[in-house]
Design a protein around this motif. Structure first.
Motif: not given
Length: 422
Positions: A324-328, A351-353
């Protein structure tokens, strides 16, 4: 338009020498404007963005030249405080000349910046801080027109950035170095490139406390002098080549780098099964078997860097499991996903995930680079795929990776630059 033709080799292995960091070199070049005597900067990478900024500075009447990886600069002949759109539009870092011009000469006219399309990066934080220092700021016809208060000197202030901004922190500490009085900044960016700039300013005679922390205090001085300084090694280039080892059961040694700049990435590499060994100026990654899945959340330094997200995603595409990658940081930084999918990746974005289900191998395919870091993820994916992949729009990679073809060849990658006649 140039393209890369890459024939998958199955293993990335060997030694590679790391260049100076683009994201450090650009603010250091802008900082040269502050010096009243000549400045020499070493370990400057030969990249398109560097060439553009040198051209912009030269256009102000400043004598600046680059020989090999050394830049020399003498500002005595400056006769213009103007940065035109035709140069600034090609990269965001051009806005970094605003602070030095305003601080030293009391005026500046700089085009609003352009650059890559990974997301909105407004300059409002820069401008609000300058206004807090007494500057008059007018934005019209696409240009920022700035004037120092009466007397030609910015005035020290207390300012807290609404959000962590690398460029904003850099621009404001350069301006504060010559301001009248003391400037106290809160919520500063702590990236190694910001630290490098602050250290160079100190070598030029600036007085800065809190370097490397979120709160910095800058006591303004009357003038700054030139110095001799060397650009910090590129932590993102380092991580990009090391990632190739994880994707191919490879063995990559990066030289002339600094492990402490890359700790969040190295920890993820180890969690994925890589054996990481380090020395004072080198890092080695050795890999056996498929990578293990990990969860990644991009954050400002000292968190996981957004500039390594695309490369880590490419590694996760080959992992034995789901990551899992979350781009903040940037809202448009998943543009490489459709291109990786063309090569057989299994990625779902919400979304961001991004949910990445690992596959056993990439498949060769024609793909298109969408931004600087995404381009390197595609190169590494192509190097691991069976068959030939054609990567378009590689001008992105030329902006941030020096001598990339020869370095990749040294790691066993079969890569050729070809010209598209269309």
């Amino acid at each position: 338009m140039d393209q890369f033709l890459i024939t998958g080799t199955g293993r990335i292995s060997g030694e590679v020498t790391i260049s100076g960091a683009k994201n450090a070199a650009l603010p250091l070049l802008a900082a040269m404007i502050l010096a009243e005597t000549p400045t020499t900067l070493h370990n400057v990478p030969s990249l398109q963005d560097v060439t553009t900024l040198i051209k912009l500075i030269s256009g102000m009447g400043i004598v600046i030249s680059k020989e090999g990886n050394t830049v020399t600069c003498n500002t005595k002949t400056i006769d213009s405080f103007y940065a035109p759109y035709d140069l600034v539009k090609t990269m965001r870092a051009s806005i970094l000349v605003l602070g030095p011009l305003l601080a030293r000469f009391g005026e500046a006219e700089v085009s609003l910046p352009g650059g890559c399309a990974i997301g909105s990066r407004p300059v409002d934080q820069h401008l609000q801080a300058f206004e807090a220092m007494g500057a008059e700021i007018i934005v019209e016809n696409g240009y920022v027109k700035a004037k120092a208060p009466k007397g030609g000197k910015l005035i020290g202030c207390e300012y807290s950035f609404d959000m962590v901004t690398v460029g904003g922190t850099e621009n404001v500490i350069m301006a504060a170095a010559l301001a009248k009085g003391t400037t106290r900044l809160e919520n500063c960016a702590r990236e190694p490139e910001v630290v490098d700039l602050a250290n160079m300013l100190v070598a030029m005679g600036a007085k800065i406390d809190g370097i490397g922390t979120a709160n910095m205090t800058i006591e303004g001085v009357e003038s700054l002098h030139g110095c001799e300084y060397s650009v910090v090694p590129d932590r993102i280039e380092t991580g990009s080549y090391l990632a190739g080892a994880l994707m191919t059961e490879g063995d990559v040694l990066t030289k002339h780098t600094r492990p402490e700049l890359l700790l969040p990435v190295l920890k993820k590499f180890e969690a994925m099964g890589a054996v990481i060994t380090t020395g004072e100026d080198w890092i080695r990654a050795q890999m056996k078997g498929r990578p293990l899945p990990v969860d990644i959340r991009t954050q400002p330094h000292p968190g996981f860097p957004t500039d390594m997200q695309a490369q880590l995603m490419a590694v996760c595409c080959l992992a034995d499991g789901t990551s899992t990658i979350i781009e903040n940081i940037f809202e448009n930084r998943y543009m490489h996903v459709p291109e990786l999918e063309r090569m057989g990746a299994n990625i779902k974005v919400d979304g961001h995930t991004a949910i990445v289900k690992g596959v056993e191998k990439f498949e060769a395919a024609p793909v298109m680079a969408t931004d600087l870091r995404a381009s390197m993820s595609l190169v590494m994916a192509a190097a691991t795929a069976e068959g030939k992949s054609l990567i378009d729009r590689i001008y992105h990679i030329d902006r941030g990776y020096e001598d990339v073809e020869n370095k990749l060849r040294g790691l066993g990658v079969k890569i050729e630059r070809v010209s598209n006649k269309d």
